[in-house]
Design a protein around this motif. Structure first.
Motif, PDB file in Angstrom:
ATOM      1  N   LEU A  81       0.829  -1.211   0.000  1.00  8.42           N
ATOM      2  CA  LEU A  81       0.000   0.000   0.000  1.00  8.42           C
ATOM      3  C   LEU A  81       0.856   1.251   0.000  1.00  8.42           C
ATOM      4  O   LEU A  81       0.547   2.237  -0.677  1.00  8.42           O
ATOM      5  CB  LEU A  81      -0.936  -0.010   1.211  1.00  8.42           C
ATOM      6  N   ARG A  82       1.947   1.189   0.738  1.00 14.80           N
ATOM      7  CA  ARG A  82       2.862   2.334   0.788  1.00 14.80           C
ATOM      8  C   ARG A  82       3.451   2.602  -0.601  1.00 14.80           C
ATOM      9  O   ARG A  82       3.579   3.745  -1.030  1.00 14.80           O
ATOM     10  CB  ARG A  82       3.971   2.076   1.801  1.00 14.80           C
ATOM     11  N   GLU A  83       3.818   1.532  -1.313  1.00 13.44           N
ATOM     12  CA  GLU A  83       4.380   1.676  -2.657  1.00 13.44           C
ATOM     13  C   GLU A  83       3.346   2.210  -3.651  1.00 13.44           C
ATOM     14  O   GLU A  83       3.667   2.968  -4.563  1.00 13.44           O
ATOM     15  CB  GLU A  83       4.935   0.339  -3.147  1.00 13.44           C
ATOM     16  N   LYS A  84       2.082   1.829  -3.457  1.00 12.03           N
ATOM     17  CA  LYS A  84       1.016   2.294  -4.337  1.00 12.03           C
ATOM     18  C   LYS A  84       0.683   3.770  -4.115  1.00 12.03           C
ATOM     19  O   LYS A  84       0.349   4.490  -5.061  1.00 12.03           O
ATOM     20  CB  LYS A  84      -0.261   1.466  -4.104  1.00 12.03           C
ATOM     21  N   THR A  85       0.757   4.214  -2.874  1.00 11.84           N
ATOM     22  CA  THR A  85       0.238   5.552  -2.538  1.00 11.84           C
ATOM     23  C   THR A  85       1.292   6.559  -2.099  1.00 11.84           C
ATOM     24  O   THR A  85       1.071   7.768  -2.185  1.00 11.84           O
ATOM     25  CB  THR A  85      -0.791   5.446  -1.394  1.00 11.84           C
ATOM     26  N   MET A 100       3.729   4.913   6.727  1.00 10.07           N
ATOM     27  CA  MET A 100       3.479   3.522   7.121  1.00 10.07           C
ATOM     28  C   MET A 100       2.305   3.409   8.096  1.00 10.07           C
ATOM     29  O   MET A 100       1.466   2.520   7.961  1.00 10.07           O
ATOM     30  CB  MET A 100       4.749   2.918   7.738  1.00 10.07           C
ATOM     31  N   MET A 101       2.248   4.304   9.084  1.00  8.59           N
ATOM     32  CA  MET A 101       1.160   4.240  10.061  1.00  8.59           C
ATOM     33  C   MET A 101      -0.178   4.552   9.407  1.00  8.59           C
ATOM     34  O   MET A 101      -1.208   3.963   9.748  1.00  8.59           O
ATOM     35  CB  MET A 101       1.428   5.201  11.214  1.00  8.59           C
ATOM     36  N   ASP A 102      -0.177   5.466   8.424  1.00  2.25           N
ATOM     37  CA  ASP A 102      -1.403   5.779   7.699  1.00  2.25           C
ATOM     38  C   ASP A 102      -1.849   4.576   6.866  1.00  2.25           C
ATOM     39  O   ASP A 102      -3.040   4.276   6.770  1.00  2.25           O
ATOM     40  CB  ASP A 102      -1.198   6.998   6.789  1.00  2.25           C
ATOM     41  N   CYS A 103      -0.877   3.878   6.271  1.00  6.16           N
ATOM     42  CA  CYS A 103      -1.195   2.680   5.486  1.00  6.16           C
ATOM     43  C   CYS A 103      -1.797   1.591   6.367  1.00  6.16           C
ATOM     44  O   CYS A 103      -2.782   0.932   5.989  1.00  6.16           O
ATOM     45  CB  CYS A 103       0.055   2.156   4.782  1.00  6.16           C
ATOM     46  N   LYS A 104      -1.217   1.405   7.527  1.00  2.85           N
ATOM     47  CA  LYS A 104      -1.732   0.394   8.447  1.00  2.85           C
ATOM     48  C   LYS A 104      -3.151   0.733   8.892  1.00  2.85           C
ATOM     49  O   LYS A 104      -4.035  -0.135   8.926  1.00  2.85           O
ATOM     50  CB  LYS A 104      -0.808   0.265   9.664  1.00  2.85           C
TER      51      LYS A 104
END
Length: 308
Positions: free
Chosen positions: A12-16, A20-24
């Protein structure tokens, strides 16, 4: 509840480009559905914010906020001067300055304080606004001044809107005299500080390292004359006194009336104010000061974009 793995967060981090905490949090809110999490981050304005955060933000605005006997100054940076003319950005900086005023100018407290009406902290709101405005932005610094008796006056140079501009100055004046007259004189002193860039209020308050560095430069310059050491010492002491006059606020020629030093101008102002005046402290923020800006070749960027 779905089990959120590290690989899912990484994907998700690579996509957006979000944190990291926002992705989680996005994955947790959407039961591990990556595509739904992408949309969630976009809706929150967090997608691509982390990628934008790598870009240099050296433009933006300095904002000031005043109360009766206190004031705060903040610097919020953007990548371009164009954003500084954006009304949404201006309102955000104005609000950050007000929050800083309520927190004594403390940067950490202001960053962690609630941004009014946003339901999140100043720092979190700024991250969200990166996605909305489309540029990297940083809440770089803040400061505050206050006095028990007297005023804190402010001045904004190159103002783009009330209380917002490229240079912001606060100056704290202690006095039991008339506040309106004191505030008017304080604004003149703040204008002087914006123009004259003092390093301290008095020579005694100068950073010893700054003084010693200047002294060493002056010694080397004096040695070029070939004069003996005892003469060099006298030459250096004379030049150091001159240095004090140039960089200590009270010793500088007052920009409003260069026939007076700031100290003598304050003495004269006491007649109007009706009580002794002490210049207690000042803060001077210049937008982008000390930030190393990237030099870009616009023509080359366009050519690269066309060729890609």
């Amino acid at each position: 509840m779905a089990n959120i793995s590290a690989s899912m967060v990484k994907e998700l981090r690579e996509k957006t480009g979000a944190g990291m905490m926002d992705c989680k949090a996005a994955l947790t809110e959407n039961n591990g559905d990556v595509e739904a999490a992408v949309d969630w981050l976009r809706a929150k304005g967090l997608a691509k914010a982390a990628k934008k955060a790598g870009r240099v933000a050296a433009e933006g605005l300095v904002g000031v906020a005043e109360a009766d006997n206190s004031a705060a100054v903040v610097e919020v940076n953007s990548e371009t001067d164009f954003v500084a003319r954006n009304e949404i950005f201006q309102n955000m900086v104005r609000t950050v300055a007000q929050v800083a005023l309520e927190n004594g100018g403390d940067h950490e407290k202001t960053s962690n304080a609630q941004f009014p009406g946003a339901g999140k902290s100043v720092a979190e709101h700024l991250t969200e606004m990166v996605g909305q405005i489309g540029e990297n932005m940083t809440f770089r610094r803040s400061a505050g001044l206050s006095v028990e008796n007297g005023v804190v006056s402010s001045y904004v140079h190159s103002a783009t809107a009330p209380g917002l501009g490229r240079i912001g100055v606060l100056v704290a004046l202690e006095s039991t005299g008339d506040k309106e007259a004191l505030r008017a004189f304080g604004k003149q002193v703040a204008m002087h500080i914006a123009a004259s860039t003092p390093l301290s209020v008095t020579p005694d308050e100068l950073d010893p390292q700054v003084v010693e560095r200047e002294r060493q430069v002056l010694i080397e310059q004096a040695r070029e004359s070939g004069k003996p050491d005892n003469i060099i010492e006298k030459m250096v002491e004379g030049r150091i006194r001159k240095f004090y006059e140039e960089v200590a606020l009270v010793s500088q020629p007052f920009v409003i009336n260069p026939d007076l030093t700031v100290e003598k101008a304050a003495k004269e102002a006491e007649g109007t104010v009706g009580a002794p005046i002490k210049i207690k402290a000042f803060e001077r923020f210049v937008i982008g000061e000390g930030i190393e800006k990237e030099e870009s070749d616009f023509a080359a960027e366009v050519a690269a974009a066309v060729g890609s």
